[in-house]
Each structure stands twice: as structure tokens, then as C-alpha cells.
Enzyme design. Structure first.
Site, mmCIF file in Angstrom:
data_model
loop_
_atom_site.group_PDB
_atom_site.id
_atom_site.type_symbol
_atom_site.label_atom_id
_atom_site.label_comp_id
_atom_site.label_asym_id
_atom_site.label_seq_id
_atom_site.Cartn_x
_atom_site.Cartn_y
_atom_site.Cartn_z
ATOM 1 N N HIS A 106 1.203 -0.891 0.392
ATOM 2 C CA HIS A 106 -0.054 -0.182 0.279
ATOM 3 C C HIS A 106 0.681 1.176 0.143
ATOM 4 O O HIS A 106 1.730 1.446 -0.826
ATOM 5 C CB HIS A 106 -0.845 0.048 1.181
ATOM 6 C CG HIS A 106 -2.355 0.866 1.270
ATOM 7 N ND1 HIS A 106 -2.508 1.861 -0.102
ATOM 8 C CD2 HIS A 106 -3.150 1.104 2.346
ATOM 9 C CE1 HIS A 106 -3.717 2.524 0.628
ATOM 10 N NE2 HIS A 106 -3.886 2.047 1.847
ATOM 11 N N HIS A 133 -1.905 -2.290 -9.918
ATOM 12 C CA HIS A 133 -3.442 -1.991 -8.507
ATOM 13 C C HIS A 133 -4.558 -2.169 -8.708
ATOM 14 O O HIS A 133 -5.051 -2.926 -9.796
ATOM 15 C CB HIS A 133 -3.858 -0.081 -9.325
ATOM 16 C CG HIS A 133 -4.019 0.624 -8.077
ATOM 17 N ND1 HIS A 133 -6.177 0.664 -8.491
ATOM 18 C CD2 HIS A 133 -4.138 1.410 -7.786
ATOM 19 C CE1 HIS A 133 -6.559 0.985 -7.335
ATOM 20 N NE2 HIS A 133 -5.177 1.567 -6.793
ATOM 21 N N ASP A 172 2.248 5.850 -6.999
ATOM 22 C CA ASP A 172 3.329 5.596 -6.121
ATOM 23 C C ASP A 172 4.252 5.743 -7.012
ATOM 24 O O ASP A 172 5.759 6.403 -6.744
ATOM 25 C CB ASP A 172 4.193 4.503 -4.888
ATOM 26 C CG ASP A 172 2.584 4.811 -3.823
ATOM 27 O OD1 ASP A 172 2.426 5.618 -3.844
ATOM 28 O OD2 ASP A 172 1.617 3.654 -4.082
HETATM 29 N N1 COA Z 1 5.030 -6.754 -10.225
HETATM 30 C C1 COA Z 1 4.794 -7.426 -10.458
HETATM 31 N N2 COA Z 1 3.511 -8.787 -10.885
HETATM 32 C C2 COA Z 1 2.464 -7.966 -10.632
HETATM 33 C C3 COA Z 1 2.997 -6.920 -10.119
HETATM 34 C C4 COA Z 1 3.828 -6.113 -9.451
HETATM 35 N N3 COA Z 1 3.776 -4.262 -9.360
HETATM 36 N N4 COA Z 1 1.186 -6.438 -10.299
HETATM 37 C C5 COA Z 1 0.539 -7.181 -9.881
HETATM 38 N N5 COA Z 1 1.468 -8.336 -10.965
HETATM 39 C C6 COA Z 1 0.668 -9.787 -11.063
HETATM 40 C C7 COA Z 1 0.691 -10.208 -9.664
HETATM 41 O O1 COA Z 1 1.770 -11.260 -9.700
HETATM 42 C C8 COA Z 1 -0.309 -11.297 -10.181
HETATM 43 O O2 COA Z 1 0.253 -12.339 -10.998
HETATM 44 P P1 COA Z 1 -0.537 -13.339 -11.128
HETATM 45 O O3 COA Z 1 -1.533 -13.724 -11.925
HETATM 46 O O4 COA Z 1 0.847 -14.469 -12.307
HETATM 47 O O5 COA Z 1 -0.472 -14.199 -10.124
HETATM 48 C C9 COA Z 1 -1.573 -10.910 -11.099
HETATM 49 O O6 COA Z 1 -0.148 -9.356 -11.615
HETATM 50 C C10 COA Z 1 -2.266 -10.007 -10.867
HETATM 51 O O7 COA Z 1 -2.112 -9.288 -9.867
HETATM 52 P P2 COA Z 1 -2.701 -9.303 -8.747
HETATM 53 O O8 COA Z 1 -1.647 -9.869 -7.307
HETATM 54 O O9 COA Z 1 -3.815 -10.305 -8.177
HETATM 55 O O10 COA Z 1 -3.535 -8.210 -8.063
HETATM 56 P P3 COA Z 1 -4.145 -7.366 -6.044
HETATM 57 O O11 COA Z 1 -5.022 -6.778 -7.224
HETATM 58 O O12 COA Z 1 -4.277 -8.485 -5.500
HETATM 59 O O13 COA Z 1 -2.708 -6.375 -5.823
HETATM 60 C C11 COA Z 1 -1.072 -4.576 -5.209
HETATM 61 C C12 COA Z 1 -2.659 -5.464 -6.339
HETATM 62 C C13 COA Z 1 -1.669 -2.904 -5.949
HETATM 63 C C14 COA Z 1 -1.190 -4.812 -3.987
HETATM 64 C C15 COA Z 1 -0.392 -5.317 -6.648
HETATM 65 O O14 COA Z 1 -0.225 -5.048 -7.665
HETATM 66 C C16 COA Z 1 0.947 -4.640 -6.094
HETATM 67 O O15 COA Z 1 1.392 -5.354 -5.108
HETATM 68 N N6 COA Z 1 1.974 -4.342 -6.487
HETATM 69 C C17 COA Z 1 3.044 -3.492 -5.797
HETATM 70 C C18 COA Z 1 2.438 -2.742 -4.899
HETATM 71 C C19 COA Z 1 2.376 -0.965 -4.754
HETATM 72 O O16 COA Z 1 2.883 -0.680 -6.017
HETATM 73 N N7 COA Z 1 1.461 -1.019 -4.168
HETATM 74 C C20 COA Z 1 0.425 0.634 -4.300
HETATM 75 C C21 COA Z 1 -0.680 0.340 -4.705
HETATM 76 S S1 COA Z 1 -1.154 1.560 -5.228
#
Ligand code: COA
Length: 376
Positions: A222, A261, A312
Site C-alpha cells: 500500500h 493496482h 507511487d
Molecule cells: N509486479 C509484478 N507483478 C505484479 C505486480 C507488480 N507490481 N502487480 C501485480 N502483479 C501480477 C501478480 O503477480 C499477478 O500475477 P499472477 O496472476 O501470475 O499471479 C497479477 O499481476 C495480478 O495481480 P494481483 O496480485 O492479483 O493484484 P492485487 O489486486 O491482489 O494486488 C497490488 C494489487 C497493488 C497490491 C499489486 O499490484 C502490487 O503488489 N503492486 C506492487 C505494490 C504497489 O505498488 N502498491 C501500491 C498500490 S497503489
């Protein structure tokens, strides 16, 4: 009720968990709006204080109201002596987010909600004083100085930068931070806001809900993502190095912080605004390395993963160029999001029902209890 009435959605994805009139995120035909106003108009034409007033007090202020609001916030920047003593006792090595979480909770014991101090007064107090809390602690431990936390700066952005650097900030840096605070101020049912609403739904004091929210914001999935994004981009000295490094990280299935996201499957609308500020600050500094590295990472992520930068990602280089230490990136998010959290706590209280979902049970079937002496 014999069981859950809706099917299980991991991470509550797609679940409507409440009603709000505060913002729209990713809604078809609406985009990102705060109380009906487009984020683009607000980031370009408004000041953070106008947006905080809009979110917390429900409408855009008139000129007179804005002047009065700025003056009120300015008068709320001082810290009680008891809180200064608490900040002095916290370890120098503490994470600044833990400092804010603790300071918020401590302030709640010194200026409790109740007679003579309603929820609006506390919201304004927290908007005004989070930068003071962080920088009192910072300067006490980093330079052995008990600073005066009042400044003549009219804006929160200017006040923070002044307290941080000890001198009047460059107008470009102040304006970037002001726009960034607007972009970070509110985002519907994100994890920290939801956490604030869950806590508020049990009817504790205002500070309890904000303290929950700060704890939730701290994690790298987050708010903590802006700090992690900075660590990522400073690993690379050139776009070519960044491309190679990124491909290696993706091959190892590492997460790239600042991308992806839950709601936005296409671009995060806030990203292009902060990206432009990052470019402007790079040009003003005469050093486009961080920007070029960031842009290459963006290209690689789009090409390889179809993932877009969230707010971010470009905030990291913009903040760095304004001289903000990386460990303060997530606290800056707090300075902004307190406006949204406050609006949501107030909204939750106005039409409250305690949050109490159910779980799908995956444990053992019922079995006979074995007294301790017979367990072998
Ligand atoms: N880097 C690499 N792969 C990513 C990714 C990232 N930043 N964000 C998502 N993915 C991939 C996941 O591994 C997943 O792949 P899979 O289907 O092969 O397992 C797919 O994309 C879907 O992502 P998911 O984890 O289901 O998304 P979510 O909705 O549960 O999580 C976030 C959303 C924001 C938590 C996630 O994108 C993330 O961890 N991002 C990095 C942290 C970040 O920038 N947070 C700030 C948010 S505003």
C-alpha cells in the site's frame, strides 16, 4: 443465517463493502472524482487546503472560508509538551511511519475527543500537525535540536518543506508537493481507509480509527510502495541497466513496487500528473537520470507484464528531487490521506453498522476433546 450469502472473494475483490459520497475510483464515465470534482481540475487549479476542506467539511471553500481555514490550520501546528517528550523518547532508528502511528495515538490521550473537541476539530488538528510530529522527532534525533514547529508558510506543503530543510522551499518543489498531496488525499475504499472505517464502525474515538489507518498504510503493498519504488530506481545508473535489471527481476518473479493496482487495470489516472511533475523537477535540477530510468522501467513493465505505474512510482523521483528523504515518503502520504480518512470516518459514523463479515471455514471437522492426561 446458515452460511455466507455471497461467494468468497479473496482480498474482497469486487465486493461492495459500503456506500460513499466522497469519491469515485475507476467508475465508468466518472473516473477519479472527489465529491464530484475531477482530480485533474483539483491537481491543476486547487490548493491542498481547498481539497482538505472539500473532503472533510463537504464542499469547496469560498475565498474567505479558505483564508480562515488556512489560518486555523496554521494555528494548529504547535505540539503539546507531553507529545514532544514522547517523541524524544522514541528511538532514533524507528521508522517514521511508526513514529506517526505512535504520535497520533499519544495525541489522542492528551487532546481526547469529547467536550469542546469534536470530530471536525480533530480532523483539522491532525491535518495541521502530522508534519510537526514527524519533523520534531526527526530533528531531535538527527541534529539534537528541539525545533519550533510553527512556520509562516501558508500551505502545508511549504510548512513541511520549510521544517524539513530549515529554509524557504523552492516554489517549484512546494507546488509539486501541493499537487501530490491532492493526488494522495483520497481514494475510496483502499486498504487503509477501509481499515479506518472498520475501526470507526465499532464506535471508538477518532484517533483509534486514524491509528489503524496509519498502521495499514505502512506496508509495501500500500503506502510503503513509494519508498520501495525509490530503492528500485536508484539501483540503476542508466535506462539500459534498468532494462537488464528489470528483466532479471521479472524472470525471478519478483514484484515491482509502484506497479499494478486492484481497481485500475489500465493506467492509474494520477500517474500522468505526478510523472509530469517528476519531469519538471528533473529538468530544473538539470539531471534527468532518475526520470529516464523510471520511464524505461515503465516501458519494460508495460511490454512484459501489461502493468502500469500507480501514483507511487513517479512520486518517488519527484519527492527525491525535492530533497525529501526516502523514509519520509510514506509519512507524506499520511499528511495527505488524513483528509480522506477523516472524511470516511465522519461518513461511517453518520450511517453506521458494525463491520462483521464471515469466513469460509477450512479447519478440522468436529472431534472429541482429549483430556491433557490422556494425550500421550
Ligand atoms: N509486479 C509484478 N507483478 C505484479 C505486480 C507488480 N507490481 N502487480 C501485480 N502483479 C501480477 C501478480 O503477480 C499477478 O500475477 P499472477 O496472476 O501470475 O499471479 C497479477 O499481476 C495480478 O495481480 P494481483 O496480485 O492479483 O493484484 P492485487 O489486486 O491482489 O494486488 C497490488 C494489487 C497493488 C497490491 C499489486 O499490484 C502490487 O503488489 N503492486 C506492487 C505494490 C504497489 O505498488 N502498491 C501500491 C498500490 S497503489
Amino acid at each position: 443465517m446458515n452460511g455466507p450469502s455471497v461467494s468468497y472473494s479473496p482480498g474482497l475483490e469486487g465486493v461492495i463493502a459500503g456506500k460513499t459520497a466522497i469519491s469515485t475510483v475507476g467508475k465508468k464515465g466518472k473516473g477519479l472524482n472527489y465529491r464530484g470534482y475531477s482530480i485533474y481540475d483539483l491537481a491543476e487549479q486547487a490548493a491542498f487546503e481547498e481539497v482538505a476542506h472539500l473532503l472533510i467539511h463537504g464542499r469547496l471553500p469560498t475565498t474567505g472560508e479558505l483564508d480562515a481555514y488556512r489560518a486555523r490550520l496554521k494555528g494548529l501546528r504547535g505540539l503539546p509538551e507531553g507529545l514532544k517528550r514522547v517523541l524524544e523518547q522514541l528511538p532514533a532508528a524507528a521508522h517514521p511511519m511508526d513514529v506517526l502511528r505512535t504520535a497520533c495515538s499519544a495525541l489522542g490521550t492528551m487532546e481526547p475527543e469529547g467536550e469542546g473537541r469534536d470530530q471536525y476539530a480533530i480532523a483539522d488538528r491532525l491535518v495541521a500537525s502530522f508534519p510537526s510530529m514527524l519533523l520534531y522527532w526527526h530533528h531531535f534525533h538527527a541534529g539534537g535540536k528541539a525545533i519550533d514547529t510553527e512556520t509562516d508558510e501558508d500551505s502545508l506543503a511549504g510548512h513541511f518543506l520549510f521544517l524539513l530543510h530549515g529554509s524557504k522551499p523552492a516554489e517549484l518543489h512546494r507546488r509539486m508537493l501541493d499537487a501530490s498531496l491532492i493526488l494522495y488525499a483520497e481514494h475510496e475504499f483502499n486498504a487503509s481507509t477501509f481499515s479506518a472505517r472498520v475501526t470507526a464502525s465499532t464506535l471508538p474515538d477518532f484517533y483509534a480509527a486514524v491509528t489503524s489507518a496509519i498502521g495499514t498504510l505502512r506496508g509495501p503493498l500500500h503506502g510503503g510502495a513509494n519508498e520501495e519504488a525509490m530503492k528500485l530506481i536508484t539501483r540503476f545508473r542508466s535506462p539500459e541497466e534498468a532494462e537488464r535489471g528489470l528483466l532479471d527481476m521479472l524472470a525471478r518473479k519478483e514484484k515491482i513496487m509502484g506497479f499494478g493496482h486492484r481497481v485500475y487495470k489500465e493506467a492509474d489516472p494520477r500517474s500522468r500528473v505526478i510523472k509530469e511533475w517528476s519531469r519538471r523537477l528533473g529538468e530544473a535540477a538539470g539531471d534527468m537520470t532518475l526520470f529516464a530510468v523510471s520511464e524505461r522501467i515503465e516501458e519494460v513493465m508495460l511490454r512484459e507484464k501489461r502493468l502500469y505505474p500507480n501514483l507511487d512510482f513517479y512520486s518517488a523521483s519527484a519527492y527525491h528531487l525535492a530533497g525529501i528523504p526516502t523514509s519520509m515518503f510514506t509519512p507524506v502520504f499520511v499528511f495527505a490521506r488524513i483528509a480522506g480518512w477523516s472524511a470516511h470516518i465522519i461518513e461511517q459514523r453518520a450511517d453506521n453498522r458494525i463491520f462483521r463479515p464471515v469466513a469460509e471455514y477450512v479447519g478440522p471437522e468436529p472431534m472429541a476433546f482429549v483430556p491433557i492426561g490422556e494425550r500421550g
